[in-house]
Design a protein around this motif. Sequence first.
Motif, PDB file in Angstrom:
ATOM      1  N   ARG A   1      -8.735  -8.944   6.012  1.00 20.72           N
ATOM      2  CA  ARG A   1      -8.249  -7.586   5.891  1.00 20.72           C
ATOM      3  C   ARG A   1      -8.891  -6.726   6.692  1.00 20.72           C
ATOM      4  NH1 ARG A   1      -4.576  -4.277   4.312  1.00 20.72           N
ATOM      5  NH2 ARG A   1      -5.175  -2.491   3.501  1.00 20.72           N
ATOM      6  N   LEU A   2     -10.091  -6.830   7.221  1.00 14.87           N
ATOM      7  CA  LEU A   2     -10.550  -6.076   8.422  1.00 14.87           C
ATOM      8  C   LEU A   2      -9.635  -6.236   9.563  1.00 14.87           C
ATOM      9  CD1 LEU A   2     -14.388  -6.554   7.990  1.00 14.87           C
ATOM     10  CD2 LEU A   2     -12.960  -4.485   6.991  1.00 14.87           C
ATOM     11  N   SER A   3      -9.421  -7.322   9.870  1.00 12.57           N
ATOM     12  CA  SER A   3      -8.625  -7.635  11.086  1.00 12.57           C
ATOM     13  C   SER A   3      -7.179  -7.202  10.861  1.00 12.57           C
ATOM     14  CB  SER A   3      -8.759  -9.292  11.629  1.00 12.57           C
ATOM     15  OG  SER A   3      -9.998  -9.593  11.498  1.00 12.57           O
ATOM     16  N   GLY A   4      -6.715  -7.287   9.844  1.00 12.10           N
ATOM     17  CA  GLY A   4      -5.128  -6.967   9.473  1.00 12.10           C
ATOM     18  C   GLY A   4      -5.061  -5.476   9.670  1.00 12.10           C
ATOM     19  N   THR A   5      -6.058  -4.674   9.059  1.00 14.47           N
ATOM     20  CA  THR A   5      -6.116  -3.332   9.115  1.00 14.47           C
ATOM     21  C   THR A   5      -5.913  -2.812  10.511  1.00 14.47           C
ATOM     22  OG1 THR A   5      -7.250  -2.828   7.009  1.00 14.47           O
ATOM     23  CG2 THR A   5      -7.350  -1.266   8.443  1.00 14.47           C
ATOM     24  N   LEU A   6      -6.532  -3.445  11.487  1.00 18.09           N
ATOM     25  CA  LEU A   6      -6.516  -2.990  12.925  1.00 18.09           C
ATOM     26  C   LEU A   6      -5.606  -3.861  13.662  1.00 18.09           C
ATOM     27  CD1 LEU A   6     -10.522  -3.034  13.595  1.00 18.09           C
ATOM     28  CD2 LEU A   6      -9.004  -1.247  12.666  1.00 18.09           C
TER      29      LEU A   6
END
Length: 539
Positions: A394-399
């Motif tokens: 989710r952290l990577s998907g947000t960015l």
Amino acid sequence: MLKRILRLGHVFKPRQTINFSYKNMQSEDSKEQVITEGLATVKTSGNVFYNQVQEFNRDLSISVLNVFSRQYQKEKIKKQNDNSGQHEEELKVGIKNENGITILEALSATGLRSIRYAKEIAGVKQIVANDISRNAVENIKLNVNENNVEDLITVSENDAIMLMYQHRLKERFDAIDLDPYGCPSRFLDSAVQAINDGGLLLVTATDMAVLAGNSPETCYSKYGAISLRIKSCHEMALRILLQCIESHANRYGRYIEPLLSLSADFYIRVFVRVHTSAHKCKFTTSKLSMVYQCTGCDTFTLQPLGIVKTSDDNKQIKFKLPVGPSVGSACEHCGNSFHLGGPIWSAPIHCMDFVQEILQTAPTHLKTLKRIHGVLSVITEELPDCPLYFILERLSGTLHVETPPILAFRSALLNAGYHVSFTHTHKTSIKTNAPAKVIWDIMRCWESKHPLKEKRKAEKSPGNNILAKQPEKQYCFDLHRDANPQSRREGFVRFQENPLPFWGPGVRSTAMVGDDKMLKSRLNQGKRKRDQSEDKEEK
């Protein structure tokens, strides 16, 4: 309307044929099956609820109750006068112990769980196997007799709630097991009254869609808390259930002590001790928090409901209200607004000493022993005072950046001096005491090494708002020696397995559903399609 009545009359005219087919279906549903699990063998008909995937649930409950039984006996002897001459006796399995624990299985169905408790838990005085269905009760009696545990199990045909209310003043139970279909909240008021001081309450909830944020208004009506669609929803579900139990207990001057809180398969399961102390109930507000969740980047912030301050000599305690809110009108990371959820239980959800003892003493004959050892090992590694967690994807998907290796991200936190752990609820969870600002700074540093694609940079998104800021310092992704925990290194069965046949909560028992209702249900199957096809024919 007349045409519709005539059509229905034409369709349902041969009543005898319909009754005959229903009897055939009913007899097929009522086929007897033999179930062997643990040290118990039971027989059950098709309309009595049984879910074989819940064997892990039952195995774990047996392991927990064995540890609790030993501890509870020690505590009872300690409370009594040392001059009484009473000493700790050897607890035996399958034999009635006069100084042992009393257990209520409020919703027994097949009676399998109660029979396994009788044959696999040491130090049992009495088990009450209760069910409201007469068919289920007859089935339980048969199974109790065939397993030769009549001296340990008393079969009861009663409404579970009324039965517990009858025991709220006398003959309370040392342990109450609530494993209902769906939400357990309607049983909690009577359960917290019917359990002895220091007794163990075992509660299962299978309505995960409600607890995981799909229906926050329903969650509030059932549990007294707003659920959020957050990536750490499974842990939040556990914390919502714990605050619900605490709320019911506080009404009677009681409070809970969580021993083990578990999210597994399609349900959550908590094991809590219930104690009596009006003074200790005052600490409840400091154990609960509201949750602010950013609608853009999913960053969460907790706002406690109360604060406890102690004097330097620890002799004076003051209960105060916190200053809030703990967030501004917009997220400091991405600029989006917030959703507000809770209250949730924000104190520790496990007792690590208790979990360690389960690991050391779990019965070796259990079929799911490897999974019990794996899951509990992860739980012992969890940070106890860090509610909720981030998900790496989710952290990577947000960015919109490449996902960093899980060990590299954990190493960055450890190299910066913070603590980090997995949780048993998600494979790529990041539970840490580092503030959210540090989490996003680490992701900014990772993006500098693995730049965002040009077409993504022009977009207006929460991720680009985060990347527009520079990290306060550079973080090191070199592998830290503690980045890979023992449970992962040794290949334990740490997380739930892929779905198996019959996986899921199953269907509600039909033992209490009348024949007329079942017949109506079967006749209504496909009714809408039949009506539509007949309407087309008329036209």
